[in-house]
Write an enzyme that holds these catalytic residues in place. Structure first.
Site, mmCIF file in Angstrom:
data_model
loop_
_atom_site.group_PDB
_atom_site.id
_atom_site.type_symbol
_atom_site.label_atom_id
_atom_site.label_comp_id
_atom_site.label_asym_id
_atom_site.label_seq_id
_atom_site.Cartn_x
_atom_site.Cartn_y
_atom_site.Cartn_z
ATOM 1 N N ARG A 179 -73.788 67.397 -61.258
ATOM 2 C CA ARG A 179 -74.854 68.266 -61.989
ATOM 3 C C ARG A 179 -74.734 69.504 -61.458
ATOM 4 N NH1 ARG A 179 -81.459 65.660 -62.472
ATOM 5 N NH2 ARG A 179 -81.066 68.001 -63.509
ATOM 6 N N CYS A 239 -84.068 73.007 -58.386
ATOM 7 C CA CYS A 239 -83.689 71.272 -59.297
ATOM 8 C C CYS A 239 -83.519 71.483 -61.002
ATOM 9 C CB CYS A 239 -84.551 70.248 -59.108
ATOM 10 S SG CYS A 239 -86.021 70.244 -59.235
#
Length: 283
Positions: A179, A239
């Site tokens: 990611r 995050c």
């Protein structure tokens, strides 16, 4: 060195029944995960545990996921949950060590320091054969909690932009490597792939043992030192949506390093903002 914010399953089992103890199931699942945290809580939880819904303890007036609520909303909800300044809280989650750290951070943000995280969460508790119960426990409401916001634990988009521009703050991204590099798409629609230029990748699960517990303080310090995190420069954690960023803050605390700040909007905000730069590939 600051006392560890972790408690072991064995310790918690011995404390069951304490009148000042509140155990919270703070489980949360991502949009692409089919699990229902409320239903799984009703099926199986640690004896006496109450359900702590991170989505409820969030700002309902923003499109960003589970952003920090106002002090008034937190005070009311914490009081309805039965939290007082004397309450000793232990948070856990159904994954092991994922969203419980967000609950730990949120209580500390609003001034409640008597909060810990169960190391390894429900899976480790279950693996040890410790007691479980089903059904639903109901809180004993109290007066609104007297909040005292600790701004040193929180930062917003502008803070992160300034930190990256100045270069004196280390920004850690807790998302998985693919990611971070943009090799896989984000789970939320409308959010670009990639990472903040100048940020470093430290996947939260790289700080866990095979049993799902946090690494030892020494091992955590080594992981942080490998990225240049030495306690001499400020740290911001990020995050996908401000949940596993709290795992990095928890690990900093366990490692005996200074508190970092959590970027609440995280990549959900940065990745959909038209004016923010996005980088692909490795840092």
């Amino acid at each position: 060195m600051i006392a560890s914010p972790l408690v072991t399953a064995a310790w918690l089992q011995e404390q069951l029944g304490r009148t000042d103890l509140m155990i919270l199931d703070a489980s949360l699942y991502l949009p692409n995960e089919p699990q229902d945290a409320d239903e799984l809580y009703r099926q199986q939880h640690i004896p006496g545990a109450l359900r702590f819904d991170i989505e409820v303890f969030s700002d309902p007036d923003t499109s960003l996921p589970h952003m920090v609520p106002s002090a008034g909303r937190f005070a009311r909800l914490a009081g309805e949950l039965g939290v007082t300044p004397e309450t000793f809280i232990v948070a856990y989650d159904q994954k092991g060590l994922f969203s419980a750290a967000r609950a730990w951070w949120l209580f500390r943000l609003f001034g409640h320091e008597q909060v810990m995280v169960l190391d390894g969460g429900l899976p480790h508790w279950r693996d040890l054969g410790l007691p479980l119960e089903s059904g639903e426990n109901h809180p004993e409401p109290q007066a609104p909690y007297p909040t005292a916001l600790n701004n040193r634990l929180l930062c917003g988009l502008g803070d992160v932009q300034t930190a990256l521009a100045v270069g004196q703050t280390q920004v850690l991204d807790a998302r998985g490597a693919k990611r971070f590099t943009g090799e896989v798409p984000e789970p939320r629609p409308g959010v670009a792939s990639g990472h903040m230029p100048g940020s470093l990748n430290l996947p939260y699960d790289s700080l866990l043992t095979a049993a799902g517990t946090l690494l030892s303080p020494q091992e955590l310090r080594q992981r942080f030192q490998a990225l240049g995190i030495d306690g001499l420069h400020p740290v911001i954690t990020s995050c996908g949506s401000g949940v596993t960023a709290a795992v990095l803050l928890l690990a900093l605390s366990v490692a005996g390093l200074p508190d970092g700040r959590l970027y609440d909007g995280s990549w959900s905000e940065w990745g959909q903002h038209q004016a923010t730069p996005k980088a692909l590939g490795h840092a």
